[in-house]
Design a protein around this motif. Structure first.
Motif: not given
Lengths: 85, 957
Positions: A78-81, A83-85, B369-370, B373, B620, B624, B629-632
């Motif tokens: 579940g590490d965040r990617p 820079g986001g997308a 989600r935010a 995370g 996404r 975002e 925040v970055p989202l999964d």
């Protein structure tokens, strides 16, 4: 997670797509469904089970799972990617 | 008594017609109205209320009270204005000395047999008889009050919610007609003749012992206080009315909550009391009708079991201790953070509820989600209508029903599959019955029922199903395939429609598949139990009977092939051209008030609001940048996956808002084991429900009377929920989520739910045009609501499907894993009854228990006989996963080999026996099919006695 439960779930998915006469398309259907709806940790387990011989799996399910891309460790943790997308 | 702000028009609006509008003169004033309008309604339109007692605008004109008489130039006598349609050039006089004198004479006859103690009457000030008497200046009767009269007639107070006082009755028949025309139950009648005429329920029974379903239509229609709400008698007249939306089923009726007192009285809302819930006549879902739940069963909101302080405990074996909001939320946040730092970001999740508003649901998924995370958010729609979303999205392109409820009034053939509307969606059922009773013998609308049980619609007064496909549970797909087989092989496909609107290759492939002999009614008869001829008749009727509409419920979705069945239904509708206009369509009847909304709001782990997958980079990115925040990009865990993950130790924290997973999810023992393994369970609810037994933090919730927001009903209709009183614990549910998010380090900035809706509209194309201001202005809005459809969309897929071309899917019948064996020879299926709702958390805490105080097991006389079971016996119900005990009802409503129960009471433990089997696509549990054995026993199980004892003493576990 309980691998028997995951195999049952995968076989249920396979049973739906197996009515497709074109078996390559049926396998793509299974793969697409699992990729879109299964959490990464579940995909890791089902891929490992398939690679270990796929005991109890329908053939269409095995074929489908072989199409799945490898799941990155970061996705499972579940590490965040970056820079986001 | 009408709603206190209702202005009655006297008779219903004229049916739409091609005839030219009619111009007439009323008391010298010219007015133009639609053809077919009554003189009374035309006058009311001028603000000229003609005195009346038997007329009201929800009922057909009756012409019995003789008060609405008028003079019409060129006509003899004094015609009744309610039964006289307008004619071009007509000249009407509604008031002159002669008319007033005739009316006074009539009124005196009413008054002599009516008590004159208006001051102490509950309807004082809103009594139509009182108003007419005052209008005419009649204060007494020259006949005195000494002759024969009904002043001493005994009151019937048997119904828990209303009294019938015949001494106040003027025998206007409005109650009888409301029961007939509005509700469609026909429980009431006028018994006797002349002076002996009186209102009787069924065979002159007490209301409670009669066929009355306590919808309250008669109470609302009564022009005096003969039929009055007990709450009105106890609390006195309401002072103001606030429009809001019901919190029960997916029909989503709108109401005027009639209240007294002001919220400011003591700052806690304790100054406000709800006197009555009066259905809103402008409500587009219910048109002024309601049921026993919505109209009467709101007392749970002030029940003593409400938890009004946040509570905390370190371990689930410890007693609760009351704490401040700050402490409870800080504890929850620090536990969630601790679990994530030790076990990974994915080790926690949240569950939203279909009982919560759109805004609350949107915030919970945003929090997950935010702030969490991850995408581990799911909704209780998982266990009811998730297959609807998947099935309709894939075939038609949108995860929603296709019509407005009013569309049924233009249907010629109605097919009800796996739904019991008279119990579970009663207000829609009344509308459906109204439609089914229209027309004459040959030109009447037709009804097909597909259900293992003889549900109420199969045969009720003036209604009989033309075909009842009484299938074996679990064989839906075989039946719908057999119907489609008939359509294709008997050349009943709407070729032009399919050619113009559907993907040709998919259709041809489907056509080959469905034409195979194994899908024929004859081949499937053995497995489905439905005679082939009945399937053929139903298929022909559906395909050739004109506008054909399908309504379905959880009997379709809660199967291992739930999604396949939804696709099969869509295939059938596309093949016969029954989508994309009024009177047709595929209509899921949603169980809870906001199932549609919860799904729309992005509660599922794989998609954002508006059904857009989390892997879609563009979508996404939109979220975002809005959320910062970055989202999964990976799908999260579904509810059953969460339980599995809990058992293997990878999932340890859960935030549950307004949902009772311990009672409502299948295979209770499995669920309990999972919940017991949680390190931090946060439950936000009105009551200490079953799930709260496993909670560490309890956050008190707010009822629908205590918050602002919106609900979206089964027809995609967004309606406002308005705060009438303050929540007893001080915070509305959305405010609690905001606080939790802030404590997790992700502040949210909202002052009012309207701002949350603004965010939803910004981020969701189908909601782009939705604002509170517009909902207030138009009453409600059906999404899609955007630039292309600024006032919303009652009928979907007009011209083309949302996905472009409709897509046929192959729907192979795959038998469920669950099948009867020698050890478990019967099939258990589950459902609902009228007076209770879902897990009963609300309705069990109202007087509705007077109708249903326990769940019962329905069993066919044959199956009962061979087991030595008599009506009322305790029986043990055992499946391969668990065992429970309940009382038996021996009935032929159910077929041999099948047993049936409801799940409204926790001690029933219906889900102790249901299994982990689930829909292939969505994991929606297979509640509708469990192999069981039933044996006669002497007493309930130990755990059931414990649950009952806890319920009695109010002790928590």
């Amino acid at each position: 997670m309980n691998i028997d439960r995951l195999v049952t779930m995968a076989n249920d998915i396979g049973a739906f797509f197996d009515s497709e006469p074109d078996k390559a398309e049926a396998a793509r259907g299974v793969a697409g469904h699992i990729q879109r709806f299964w959490a990464p940790a579940m995909r890791v387990q089902i891929i490992a089970h398939e690679q270990a011989g796929g005991a109890g799996m329908l053939e269409v399910v095995r074929a489908g799972i072989r199409l799945l891309p490898a799941v990155p460790d970061a996705a499972v943790r579940g590490d965040r990617p970056a820079g986001g997308a | 008594m009408f709603s206190i702000d209702h202005r009655d028009q006297g008779t219903p609006a004229a049916a739409a017609s091609d005839e030219a509008p009619v111009t007439l003169q009323i008391d010298g004033v010219s007015v133009t109205v639609p053809a077919g309008t009554s003189v009374m309604r035309a006058a009311a339109g001028l603000g000229n209320a003609i005195p009346k007692l038997c007329a009201t605008d929800t009922l057909d004109a009756f012409g019995s009270c003789r008060l609405c008489l008028v003079e019409i130039e060129g006509r003899r006598g004094l015609p009744a204005s309610c039964t006289t349609p307008v004619v071009e050039g007509m000249k009407v006089t509604t008031r002159n000395d002669r008319l007033q004198q005739v009316r006074r004479n009539v009124m005196e006859l009413y008054v002599f047999d009516h008590p004159l103690d208006c001051d102490t009457c509950p309807a004082d000030g809103h009594c139509e008889m009182q108003n007419v008497a005052a209008d005419l200046g009649v204060t007494a009767s020259r006949y005195g009050q000494d002759g024969c009269n009904h002043h001493q007639a005994p009151v019937d107070d048997s119904n828990p919610y209303f009294n019938f006082d015949p001494s106040l009755c003027i025998v206007c028949s409005r109650c009888v007609r409301a029961c007939d025309e509005v509700q469609g139950t026909l429980a009431l009648t006028i018994q006797g003749r002349g002076f002996d005429s009186k209102v009787a329920a069924s065979q002159d029974d007490a209301f409670m012992d009669s066929e009355c379903v306590s919808c309250g239509a008669c109470v609302e229609a009564c022009p005096t206080a003969a039929l009055s709400e007990k709450s009105l008698l106890a609390l006195g007249q309401p002072q103001r009315a606030v429009a809001t939306t019901c919190a029960y089923c997916g029909v989503g009726c709108t109401f005027k909550a009639e209240v007294k007192g002001r919220d400011e009285a003591d700052g806690n809302g304790n100054g406000v009391e709800v006197v009555r819930m009066a259905p809103n006549r402008d409500g587009k879902a219910n048109h002024g009708h309601a049921c026993v739940k919505g109209r009467f069963a709101y007392g749970y909101s002030t029940h003593q079991d409400r938890i009004t302080r946040p509570m905390l405990r370190e371990h689930i074996n410890q007693p609760w201790r009351e704490v401040s909001w700050g402490e409870a939320i800080a504890h929850a946040a620090s536990e969630f953070k601790r679990i994530q730092s030790r076990h990974g970001r994915n080790a926690i999740g949240g569950i939203t509820s279909s009982r919560c508003t759109n805004e609350e649901t949107f915030l919970v998924q945003k929090l997950v989600r935010a702030a969490f995370g991850n995408n581990n958010v799911d909704t209780c729609a998982r266990v009811c209508h998730s297959p609807t979303g998947y099935g309709l999205k894939h075939t038609l392109g949108e995860s929603a029903g296709t019509q407005a409820f009013d569309s049924v009034m233009r249907a010629d053939v109605v097919m009800v599959i796996g739904a019991n509307p008279t119990d579970a969606h009663p207000v829609f059922a009344s509308q459906l019955k109204r439609r089914l009773r229209q027309g004459d013998g040959r030109h009447r609308p037709r009804l097909i029922v597909v259900d293992p049980r003889a549900v109420g619609l199969v045969r009720s007064p003036h209604i009989a199903a033309d075909c009842h496909l009484q299938l074996r549970p679990g064989t839906n797909v075989a039946v719908v395939n057999a119907m489609a087989h008939v359509v294709v092989t008997e050349d009943l496909v709407d070729q032009d429609y399919v050619a113009a609107r559907c993907e040709p290759e998919a259709f041809e492939k489907w056509k080959r598949f469905i034409s195979e002999a194994r899908n024929s009614p004859e081949a499937t008869e053995e497995v489905t139990g439905v005679p082939a001829q009945v399937v053929r008749e139903a298929a022909r009727l559906y395909a050739t009977g004109g506008n054909a509409a399908i309504y379905y419920g959880l009997g379709v979705t809660e199967h291992s092939q739930g999604t396949t069945m939804v696709m099969g239904i869509a295939n059938l509708a596309m093949a016969t051209g029954n989508l994309g206009r009024e009177g047709v369509g595929v209509n899921p009847l949603r169980g809870q008030n906001n199932v549609q909304g919860a799904c729309d709001m992005g509660s599922f782990p794989h998609e954002f609001s508006g059904y857009r997958h989390v892997s879609d980079t563009a979508v996404r990115g939109l979220f975002e940048s809005a959320w910062g925040v970055p989202l999964d990009s990976e799908p999260g865990l579904r509810i059953p996956n969460m339980f599995e993950a809990a058992l293997d130790g990878s999932f340890r924290g859960l935030y549950v808002q307004g949902e009772d997973i311990a009672q409502s999810d299948p295979n209770t023992h499995h669920v309990v084991a999972a919940l017991e393994s949680m390190e931090c369970m946060v439950v936000q609810d009105l009551f200490l429900n079953e799930t709260a037994r496993f909670a560490h933090v309890f956050l008190p919730g707010s009822s629908f009377l205590e918050k602002d927001g919106t609900f979206t009903n089964a027809e995609r209709r967004i309606s406002r929920v308005r705060k009438i009183m303050s929540p007893p614990a001080g915070l509305q549910d959305w405010e609690v989520t905001v606080r939790l998010s802030e404590a997790l380090g992700y502040p949210m900035h909202y002052d009012h739910p309207s701002q949350i809706m603004e965010e939803i509209a910004r981020l969701t194309p189908t909601f782009a045009g939705v604002t509170y201001e517009k909902i207030d202005r138009l009453g409600s809005l059906q999404w899609p609501c955007n630039e292309a459809a600024p006032d919303g969309t009652p009928t979907m897929h007009i011209g083309q499907f949302v996905r472009g071309k409709g897509k046929f899917y192959l729907t192979e019948y795959v038998p469920t894993h669950e099948r009867s064996t020698r050890r478990f020879p019967l099939i258990l299926t589950t459902g609902r009854i009228l007076t209770q709702y879902n897990v009963g958390a609300q309705t069990r805490r109202t007087a509705n228990v007077a109708w249903h105080e326990q769940d019962l097991l329905e069993i066919h006389p044959h199956d009962a006989d061979v087991r030595g079971i008599a009506d009322g016996d305790w029986v043990g119900l055992t499946s391969r996963v668990g065992e429970t005990v309940l009382r038996a009802v021996v009935t032929e409503k159910i077929q041999p080999g099948v047993v049936y129960t409801t799940f409204h009471f926790p001690e029933t433990g219906a889900n102790v026996v249901t299994t982990e089997n689930s829909d292939w696509a969505t994991n929606c549990p297979e509640y509708k099919v469990t192999a069981v054995q039933v044996v006669k026993v002497n007493q309930p199980q130990d755990w059931q006695r414990r649950v009952r004892e806890q319920a009695r003493t109010g002790a928590d576990a």
